[in-house]
Enzyme design. Structure first.
Site, short mmCIF file in Angstrom:
data_model
loop_
_atom_site.label_atom_id
_atom_site.label_comp_id
_atom_site.label_asym_id
_atom_site.label_seq_id
_atom_site.Cartn_x
_atom_site.Cartn_y
_atom_site.Cartn_z
NE ARG A 124 -4.03 0.21 1.88
CZ ARG A 124 -4.98 0.67 2.70
NH1 ARG A 124 -5.09 0.20 3.93
NH2 ARG A 124 -5.82 1.60 2.29
CD GLN A 175 -12.34 1.58 5.64
OE1 GLN A 175 -13.36 2.11 5.18
NE2 GLN A 175 -11.25 1.47 4.92
CG ASP A 193 -3.83 6.69 6.42
OD1 ASP A 193 -4.95 7.22 6.59
OD2 ASP A 193 -3.63 5.47 6.56
O1 MRU Z 1 -7.78 2.27 4.19
P1 MRU Z 1 -7.61 2.18 5.68
O2 MRU Z 1 -8.75 1.50 6.36
O3 MRU Z 1 -6.27 1.60 6.05
O4 MRU Z 1 -7.61 3.69 6.15
C1 MRU Z 1 -7.40 3.97 7.50
C2 MRU Z 1 -7.49 5.40 7.84
O5 MRU Z 1 -7.65 6.26 7.00
C3 MRU Z 1 -7.27 5.76 9.27
O6 MRU Z 1 -8.03 6.87 9.63
C4 MRU Z 1 -5.80 6.08 9.47
O7 MRU Z 1 -5.00 5.03 9.01
C5 MRU Z 1 -5.46 6.36 10.87
S1 MRU Z 1 -5.44 4.89 11.84
C6 MRU Z 1 -5.05 5.22 13.42
#
Ligand code: MRU
Length: 357
Positions: free
Chosen positions: A97, A204, A245
């Site tokens: 990713r 999510q 992220d």
């Molecule tokens: O695609 P994902 O589910 O990995 O995205 C996660 C997010 O955007 C979260 O808000 C981010 O990683 C912060 S996690 C503490």
């Protein structure tokens, strides 16, 4: 919050190697709490890519443990050969990713530890790497706890906060980032309610955030993403708390797609907007949020979500997984070392130098 999102399970109590990675299979939630146990590198790569394990800090932990899984059977005869294997394995995992910087941060840490410990023999170096990966997990849990302690100072008893995506225990080693203050507040007997954006396309917010808050006995309400403006206008939200992220040197906050819109809505309704993240999410090598690589996901996640066709076949789909909230919309950034307020350039540099409190 007893969730162990991702951990290393050694085969014996004598050593960390051999062992396996054990993670919550998040694509199965909320239907069932299932665990994936594996020592196969390709399975770990796929788990990150398909969001079986997801959330920036949890991805970093899984990648570090993925390196250990990848090299534990390696037949390198010298430590130098093992270091090459570590680098190859890290290069491979880095393709899983692109956006969460924690992935690259954790992999770089594993590369560095390998290269700095070449004086060890091969079995000792493998064990040293396994210790580093478990340390990354344990440190992340501690950082999240500290974020909760700092973040709770921003909340008042009786407030309702709105969050987007999942930045809870499931997104980290334990406890979460954006949700950490909510868990600390509960421990302190405060009454904090949560409104969770559903978070299209992979949900999510409703599948994971609502699930884990509900498990923890915290009052949570799911809304569709397009309802946030209305609940804000109705005065139902006193603060927005999100994870991140990657945070650029100027304080631009990259997070799940839709976060930017929430930040604009928060500003329009005079609601504070906080980003909470461990310092492993700060990327001061990137001056501006526009330079953050944004992952694009498969069209089927939008028009064939969860196995049901919701858009015509053959129609073009654009599906960026993240967006960037400009620093001007961010009231404060909370990390394990404390709070940073604008101007973020000097603030972020200063807090990176500071010891955690
Ligand atoms: O695609 P994902 O589910 O990995 O995205 C996660 C997010 O955007 C979260 O808000 C981010 O990683 C912060 S996690 C503490």
């Amino acid at each position: 919050m007893g969730l162990k999102t991702v951990e290393w399970i050694p085969a014996s109590s004598k050593a960390l190697i051999p062992g396996k990675l054990r993670m919550i299979e998040q694509t199965r939630l909320p239907q069932e709490l299932q665990f994936l146990e594996t020592d196969r590198l390709e399975v770990i790569w796929e788990a990150i890519h398909l969001l079986r394990v997801r959330g920036a800090p949890a991805i970093g932990v899984a990648a570090a443990m993925g390196v250990v899984a990848g090299i534990q059977q390696d037949d390198a005869e010298t430590s130098a050969a093992l270091v090459s294997a570590v680098n190859r394995t890290a290069d491979y995992l880095a393709t899983s990713r692109p956006t969460a910087v924690n992935l690259f941060w954790a992999l770089d840490r594993m590369r560095r530890v390998a290269s700095e410990n070449q004086h060890l023999n091969v079995p000792a170096l493998k064990e040293r790497l396994a210790r580093e990966a478990t340390a990354i997990r344990d440190e992340d849990a501690a950082m999240c706890r500290a974020i909760g302690e700092h973040g709770v100072t921003l909340l008042k008893d009786g407030w309702t906060i709105l969050t987007h995506c999942n930045a809870g225990g499931l997104a980290t080693a334990e406890f979460g980032t954006a949700l950490a203050p909510v868990y600390v507040a509960k421990e302190r007997g405060m009454n904090i309610r949560v409104i969770s954006d559903e978070t299209r396309p992979l949900l999510q917010g409703s599948r994971l955030t609502a699930w884990e808050l509900n498990q923890a006995g915290i009052d949570v309400t799911i809304i569709c993403d397009n309802m946030a403006a209305k609940v804000m206008r109705e005065g139902k939200v006193q603060a927005v708390l999100v994870g991140s992220d990657r945070i650029a040197a100027n304080g631009d906050v990259c997070n799940k797609i839709g976060t930017y819109g929430v930040a604009i809505l928060a500003r329009a309704h005079h609601i504070p907007f906080y980003a909470l993240a461990p310092s492993s999410t700060f990327d001061l090598s990137i001056p501006h949020g526009d330079d953050i690589p944004i992952e694009e996901r498969h069209p089927d996640e939008v028009v064939m979500g969860f196995g049901r066709r919701t858009g015509p076949e053959g129609v073009r789909v654009y599906s960026p997984a993240f967006d960037v909230t400009p620093a001007e919309y961010v009231t404060a950034i909370v990390c394990e070392k404390g709070l940073v307020r604008p101007p973020y350039g000097p603030g972020l540099r200063a807090i990176m130098e500071k010891q955690a409190t």
